[in-house]
Write a protein that holds these residues in place. Structure first.
Motif, PDB file in Angstrom:
ATOM      1  N   SER A 167       5.184   7.416  49.879  1.00  0.00           N
ATOM      2  CA  SER A 167       5.860   6.713  48.794  1.00  0.00           C
ATOM      3  C   SER A 167       7.349   6.824  49.038  1.00  0.00           C
ATOM      4  O   SER A 167       7.800   7.593  49.870  1.00  0.00           O
ATOM      5  CB  SER A 167       5.488   7.311  47.435  1.00  0.00           C
ATOM      6  OG  SER A 167       5.938   8.646  47.370  1.00  0.00           O
ATOM      7  N   GLU A 206      11.384   4.614  48.380  1.00  0.00           N
ATOM      8  CA  GLU A 206      12.161   3.493  47.881  1.00  0.00           C
ATOM      9  C   GLU A 206      12.767   2.748  49.070  1.00  0.00           C
ATOM     10  O   GLU A 206      13.277   3.363  50.000  1.00  0.00           O
ATOM     11  CB  GLU A 206      13.266   4.019  46.964  1.00  0.00           C
ATOM     12  CG  GLU A 206      14.129   2.939  46.370  1.00  0.00           C
ATOM     13  CD  GLU A 206      15.149   3.511  45.408  1.00  0.00           C
ATOM     14  OE1 GLU A 206      14.753   3.961  44.316  1.00  0.00           O
ATOM     15  OE2 GLU A 206      16.338   3.498  45.747  1.00  0.00           O
ATOM     16  N   GLU A 217      15.446  -0.318  49.809  1.00  0.00           N
ATOM     17  CA  GLU A 217      16.457  -1.191  49.208  1.00  0.00           C
ATOM     18  C   GLU A 217      16.836  -2.288  50.196  1.00  0.00           C
ATOM     19  O   GLU A 217      17.242  -2.006  51.323  1.00  0.00           O
ATOM     20  CB  GLU A 217      17.694  -0.388  48.814  1.00  0.00           C
ATOM     21  CG  GLU A 217      18.692  -1.204  48.027  1.00  0.00           C
ATOM     22  CD  GLU A 217      19.795  -0.353  47.418  1.00  0.00           C
ATOM     23  OE1 GLU A 217      20.766  -0.940  46.938  1.00  0.00           O
ATOM     24  OE2 GLU A 217      19.682   0.880  47.421  1.00  0.00           O
ATOM     25  N   TYR A 249       5.654   2.207  47.312  1.00  0.00           N
ATOM     26  CA  TYR A 249       7.079   2.084  47.614  1.00  0.00           C
ATOM     27  C   TYR A 249       7.725   1.180  46.572  1.00  0.00           C
ATOM     28  O   TYR A 249       7.178   0.140  46.219  1.00  0.00           O
ATOM     29  CB  TYR A 249       7.302   1.490  49.005  1.00  0.00           C
ATOM     30  CG  TYR A 249       7.116   2.487  50.115  1.00  0.00           C
ATOM     31  CD1 TYR A 249       8.180   3.230  50.588  1.00  0.00           C
ATOM     32  CD2 TYR A 249       5.866   2.689  50.686  1.00  0.00           C
ATOM     33  CE1 TYR A 249       8.010   4.157  51.608  1.00  0.00           C
ATOM     34  CE2 TYR A 249       5.693   3.609  51.704  1.00  0.00           C
ATOM     35  CZ  TYR A 249       6.763   4.333  52.161  1.00  0.00           C
ATOM     36  OH  TYR A 249       6.606   5.243  53.158  1.00  0.00           O
ATOM     37  N   ASP A 250       8.864   1.604  46.098  1.00  0.00           N
ATOM     38  CA  ASP A 250       9.635   0.795  45.154  1.00  0.00           C
ATOM     39  C   ASP A 250      10.625  -0.037  45.977  1.00  0.00           C
ATOM     40  O   ASP A 250      11.478   0.519  46.663  1.00  0.00           O
ATOM     41  CB  ASP A 250      10.382   1.703  44.174  1.00  0.00           C
ATOM     42  CG  ASP A 250      11.078   0.929  43.080  1.00  0.00           C
ATOM     43  OD1 ASP A 250      10.662  -0.208  42.802  1.00  0.00           O
ATOM     44  OD2 ASP A 250      12.056   1.459  42.518  1.00  0.00           O
ATOM     45  N   ILE A 251      10.471  -1.347  45.929  1.00  0.00           N
ATOM     46  CA  ILE A 251      11.341  -2.231  46.707  1.00  0.00           C
ATOM     47  C   ILE A 251      12.420  -2.775  45.782  1.00  0.00           C
ATOM     48  O   ILE A 251      12.138  -3.475  44.811  1.00  0.00           O
ATOM     49  CB  ILE A 251      10.534  -3.383  47.336  1.00  0.00           C
ATOM     50  CG1 ILE A 251       9.473  -2.799  48.269  1.00  0.00           C
ATOM     51  CG2 ILE A 251      11.458  -4.326  48.091  1.00  0.00           C
ATOM     52  CD1 ILE A 251       8.510  -3.819  48.821  1.00  0.00           C
ATOM     53  N   LYS A 252      13.661  -2.401  46.083  1.00  0.00           N
ATOM     54  CA  LYS A 252      14.798  -2.822  45.257  1.00  0.00           C
ATOM     55  C   LYS A 252      15.473  -4.008  45.920  1.00  0.00           C
ATOM     56  O   LYS A 252      15.913  -3.930  47.061  1.00  0.00           O
ATOM     57  CB  LYS A 252      15.791  -1.687  45.094  1.00  0.00           C
ATOM     58  CG  LYS A 252      15.193  -0.486  44.409  1.00  0.00           C
ATOM     59  CD  LYS A 252      16.195   0.203  43.572  1.00  0.00           C
ATOM     60  CE  LYS A 252      15.495   1.349  42.885  1.00  0.00           C
ATOM     61  NZ  LYS A 252      15.826   1.481  41.542  1.00  0.00           N
TER      62      LYS A 252
END
Length: 162
Positions: A2, A4, A6, A151-154
């Motif tokens: 996991s 992030e 960007e 995964y947090d895709i910013k």
């Protein structure tokens, strides 16, 4: 896995080159008119032979300079777009690799029914890898479903245009 990710903002594109035709054409024309008036008053008309070509050279040079700036602008815009598209393709490849890795890990942790049967039948070492204190103890995978990507895709924020 996991984390992030960007994404970079697309590159800013500079303003298109402009030319103010009045500032290019009017000064040479005024120069010729002043020289013509001076030549007429002083009765020296041959000076116009030098002034008219200078006026044309000034105008042609300005036009050529403008067209060169315009070509350079188009080349720069294309280069920036190509580089950003290359960056997006690399990011897409990286995300695809991470999804594959994530699927492989999930498949390893939660094997399908055939693999579970094989583990029990052959009394493989994996049979005893889960302990009673673990959350996944005595869990069996019963199918394939949608699992959220961890995964947090910013994405870049859009700038407001005022």
């Amino acid at each position: 896995p996991s984390g992030e990710i960007e994404l970079q903002a697309p590159p800013a594109i500079n303003g298109k080159p402009e030319i103010r035709w009045m500032s290019v054409i009017v000064p040479p024309i005024l120069m010729v008119l002043v020289m013509a008036a001076a030549a007429w008053i002083m009765d020296f008309m041959s000076s116009l032979i030098y002034t008219a070509p200078m006026m044309l050279i000034t105008i042609v040079t300005s036009v050529l300079n403008y067209s060169g700036q315009k070509k350079k602008y188009k080349k720069d815009v294309k280069s920036r777009i190509d580089k950003y598209n290359e960056y997006l393709n690399e990011t897409n490849t990286m995300l695809t690799d991470k999804v594959s890795e994530y699927k492989q890990i999930i498949s390893s942790v939660h094997p399908d029914t055939e693999d579970c049967y094989s583990i029990v039948k052959h009394r493989e070492r994996r049979l005893w890898e889960r302990r009673a204190v673990e959350d996944i103890f005595m869990t069996v995978k019963i199918g394939i479903g949608d699992v959220p990507f961890e995964y947090d895709i910013k994405t870049p924020k859009k700038k407001s245009v005022d």
